[in-house]
Design a protein around this motif. Structure first.
Motif, PDB file in Angstrom:
ATOM      1  N   MET A 185       0.831  -1.078  -0.058  1.00 54.32           N
ATOM      2  CA  MET A 185       0.004   0.074  -0.072  1.00 54.32           C
ATOM      3  C   MET A 185       0.916   1.265  -0.163  1.00 54.32           C
ATOM      4  O   MET A 185       0.651   2.326  -0.569  1.00 54.32           O
ATOM      5  N   TRP A 220      -4.762   1.332  12.109  1.00 53.73           N
ATOM      6  CA  TRP A 220      -4.140  -0.009  11.520  1.00 53.73           C
ATOM      7  C   TRP A 220      -4.773  -1.313  11.985  1.00 53.73           C
ATOM      8  O   TRP A 220      -4.466  -2.399  11.440  1.00 53.73           O
ATOM      9  N   TYR A 269      -3.070  -6.012   7.781  1.00 55.91           N
ATOM     10  CA  TYR A 269      -2.445  -6.144   9.028  1.00 55.91           C
ATOM     11  C   TYR A 269      -2.728  -7.419   9.663  1.00 55.91           C
ATOM     12  O   TYR A 269      -1.397  -8.181  10.157  1.00 55.91           O
ATOM     13  N   TYR A 326      -5.922   3.837   7.614  1.00 59.91           N
ATOM     14  CA  TYR A 326      -5.266   2.861   8.055  1.00 59.91           C
ATOM     15  C   TYR A 326      -3.839   2.855   8.808  1.00 59.91           C
ATOM     16  O   TYR A 326      -3.650   2.617   9.810  1.00 59.91           O
TER      17      TYR A 326
HETATM   18  S1  SF4 Z   1      -0.637  -3.659   7.004  1.00 58.93           S
HETATM   19 FE1  SF4 Z   1      -0.391  -1.738   7.843  1.00 58.93          FE
HETATM   20  S2  SF4 Z   1       0.896  -0.547   6.105  1.00 58.93           S
HETATM   21 FE2  SF4 Z   1      -0.236  -2.112   5.270  1.00 58.93          FE
HETATM   22  S3  SF4 Z   1      -2.378  -1.387   4.367  1.00 58.93           S
HETATM   23 FE3  SF4 Z   1      -2.390  -2.307   6.470  1.00 58.93          FE
HETATM   24  S4  SF4 Z   1      -2.415  -0.467   7.843  1.00 58.93           S
HETATM   25 FE4  SF4 Z   1      -1.544   0.073   6.148  1.00 58.93          FE
END
Ligand code: SF4
Length: 70
Positions: free
Chosen positions: A12, A34, A40, A29
């Motif tokens: 992302m 998040w 995640y 996010y």
């Molecule tokens: S894993 Fe973390 S960095 Fe990746 S899209 Fe989700 S919130 Fe964003």
């Protein structure tokens, strides 16, 4: 609030810096809630998921197509 720990490695971030993903995703996010990101939790559990799956779990075919072109 801290950024998501996966942000430096997350596709992302790459899509955002390349101008292919709106900043609202990052704000909502990656630099916000998040803990509600599907990516995640899948990362945490080591579950495979495509780079073009958005934080809310939606598969974005546009990112897939651009991904293949690069
Ligand atoms: S894993 Fe973390 S960095 Fe990746 S899209 Fe989700 S919130 Fe964003």
């Amino acid at each position: 609030m801290k950024d998501c720990k996966w942000y430096p490695l997350c596709p992302m971030k790459r899509f955002f810096t390349e101008g292919r993903l709106g900043k609202e995703w990052i704000e909502q996010y990656c630099k916000g809630d998040w803990e509600s990101c599907k990516r995640y939790h899948m990362e945490e559990k080591g579950e495979p998921h495509p780079d073009w799956m958005l934080p809310n779990g939606t598969i974005d075919e546009n990112l897939l197509n651009l991904n293949r072109r690069l």
